[in-house]
Design a protein around this motif. Structure first.
Motif, PDB file in Angstrom:
ATOM      1  N   LYS A 287      63.012  79.993 -44.632  1.00 11.38           N
ATOM      2  CA  LYS A 287      63.465  78.603 -44.498  1.00 11.38           C
ATOM      3  C   LYS A 287      64.910  78.397 -44.961  1.00 11.38           C
ATOM      4  CE  LYS A 287      61.743  76.775 -48.924  1.00 11.38           C
ATOM      5  NZ  LYS A 287      60.897  75.736 -49.552  1.00 11.38           N
ATOM      6  N   ASP A 290      67.132  79.761 -42.240  1.00 11.13           N
ATOM      7  CA  ASP A 290      66.998  78.878 -41.079  1.00 11.13           C
ATOM      8  C   ASP A 290      67.758  77.571 -41.288  1.00 11.13           C
ATOM      9  OD1 ASP A 290      65.409  80.739 -39.777  1.00 11.13           O
ATOM     10  OD2 ASP A 290      63.528  79.816 -40.428  1.00 11.13           O
ATOM     11  N   THR A 291      67.726  77.058 -42.513  1.00 11.23           N
ATOM     12  CA  THR A 291      68.426  75.810 -42.811  1.00 11.23           C
ATOM     13  C   THR A 291      69.932  75.962 -42.632  1.00 11.23           C
ATOM     14  OG1 THR A 291      66.710  75.118 -44.377  1.00 11.23           O
ATOM     15  CG2 THR A 291      68.886  74.099 -44.618  1.00 11.23           C
ATOM     16  N   GLU A 295      72.472  74.361 -39.801  1.00 12.18           N
ATOM     17  CA  GLU A 295      73.620  73.575 -40.262  1.00 12.18           C
ATOM     18  C   GLU A 295      74.905  73.992 -39.546  1.00 12.18           C
ATOM     19  OE1 GLU A 295      75.895  70.893 -42.648  1.00 12.18           O
ATOM     20  OE2 GLU A 295      73.715  71.067 -42.376  1.00 12.18           O
TER      21      GLU A 295
END
Length: 337
Positions: A287, A290-291, A295
């Protein structure tokens, strides 16, 4: 008449005894696989199995298991402590594991702080146990040392929970060779009668690692970029060996959550350097990677720290060399974007 009857009784008894003797011989032959010529001494040899003479070896986690298995061949029963699919950084041995270690002849571990439980195990193990630190003699990197070669204000500070040293030496094939040689020496010490076989096995495996090392050198020397962002600061030795720059989101532990400030620094670095791939890893959540990828409009991809195989990996016959080749392809793709 009485004499004849008595004589007949004696003959009948002799016949019964003779038949019983034949039956006993038949049963003995059947027990020994139908071979009536097996003597007691031969039978003892037949029931002794090669496994009874094998070394009992325990290894701490996957890469150490893989190196040991290749050196030992069929001369040792090698068992890994950390189960498939389990992230090894925070794993702790159970009482059953402790019993298994105590019963073993050899315990092989990576060292440099990777196995936080090792001192407890060594303190409780018997004097018979040969304990081997596979990374012994390797020049270790400081865990707090910056991985960045560029003079950049956006370099990400790392926080570590493994102490002073970075234990991830196995991710450099050249350093993996040193671990294999340390394991060879240890097994030869435990079973000197098999020293030549251990050396031959180690030589064969080292040849594979030398080819892997050369592949990394050849295929990464002329890439368009030299920096890569990874979720876990596991690739410092690999980066140093092949002239790359690791930019980790978090520290040496994959479970460590980066602060908001760290996340912001990595996002800025990625934008400033036009990074198009953010690497995450197996066995832990993706995560964070992925974040950041979302972005900056990048993609995320796997860069495997080879700390453990999943059940799916095992079913697909993956091993250290295969996974490292996959890592090479992933790096080559990202560094040429």
């Amino acid at each position: 008449m009485k004499i004849c009857t008595h004589l007949f009784g004696i003959l009948s008894l002799s016949a019964i005894l003779l038949l019983a003797g034949c039956g006993l011989n038949n049963n003995t032959a059947s027990t020994n696989g139908g071979n009536a010529s097996v003597t007691p001494s031969n039978a003892a040899e037949a029931t002794s199995t090669p496994s009874a003479e094998k070394l009992k070896v325990k290894t701490s986690f996957y890469p150490i298991y893989e190196f040991t298995r290749n050196v030992a061949g069929d001369l040792a029963d090698v068992e890994n402590l950390v189960p498939a699919g389990v992230e090894p950084h925070d794993w702790e041995p159970t009482p059953q594991d402790m019993t298994g270690i105590t019963d073993a002849d050899v315990l092989i571990y990576n060292g440099a702080g990777m196995e936080g439980w090792i001192e407890q195990v060594l303190d409780s193990a018997g004097d018979h146990l040969i304990a081997v630190e596979a990374s012994k003699g390797i020049e270790m990197m400081e865990g707090s040392e910056e991985e960045h070669e560029e003079e950049d204000d956006h370099a990400v500070e790392e926080e570590h929970d493994h102490g002073e040293l970075d234990p991830h030496v196995w991710l450099s094939p050249r350093l993996a060779i040193q671990e294999v040689r340390n394991i060879e020496v240890a097994l030869a010490k435990a079973a000197p009668q098999h020293a030549d076989a251990f050396k031959a096995n180690a030589d064969a495996y080292v040849t594979k690692l030398e080819i892997l090392d050369q592949d990394f050198r050849d295929e990464l020397k002329d890439t368009l970029r030299k920096d890569f962002i990874t979720q876990h600061a596991a690739f410092g030795y690999l980066a140093k060996e092949y002239g790359l720059t690791q930019v980790p989101i978090a520290g040496l532990s994959p479970e460590q959550e980066p602060s908001a400030a760290q996340m912001a620094e990595v996002v800025k670095f990625a934008k400033d350097h036009n990074v198009k791939t953010i690497f995450f890893e197996t066995l832990v959540s993706s995560k964070v990677a992925d974040t950041i990828a979302a972005e900056i409009g990048a993609k995320s991809a796997v860069l495997n720290p080879v700390e453990g195989l999943t059940e799916e990996d095992i079913s697909n016959n993956l091993d250290y060399v295969v996974v490292m080749k996959q890592n090479l392809e992933s790096l080559k793709t990202a560094l040429n974007e």
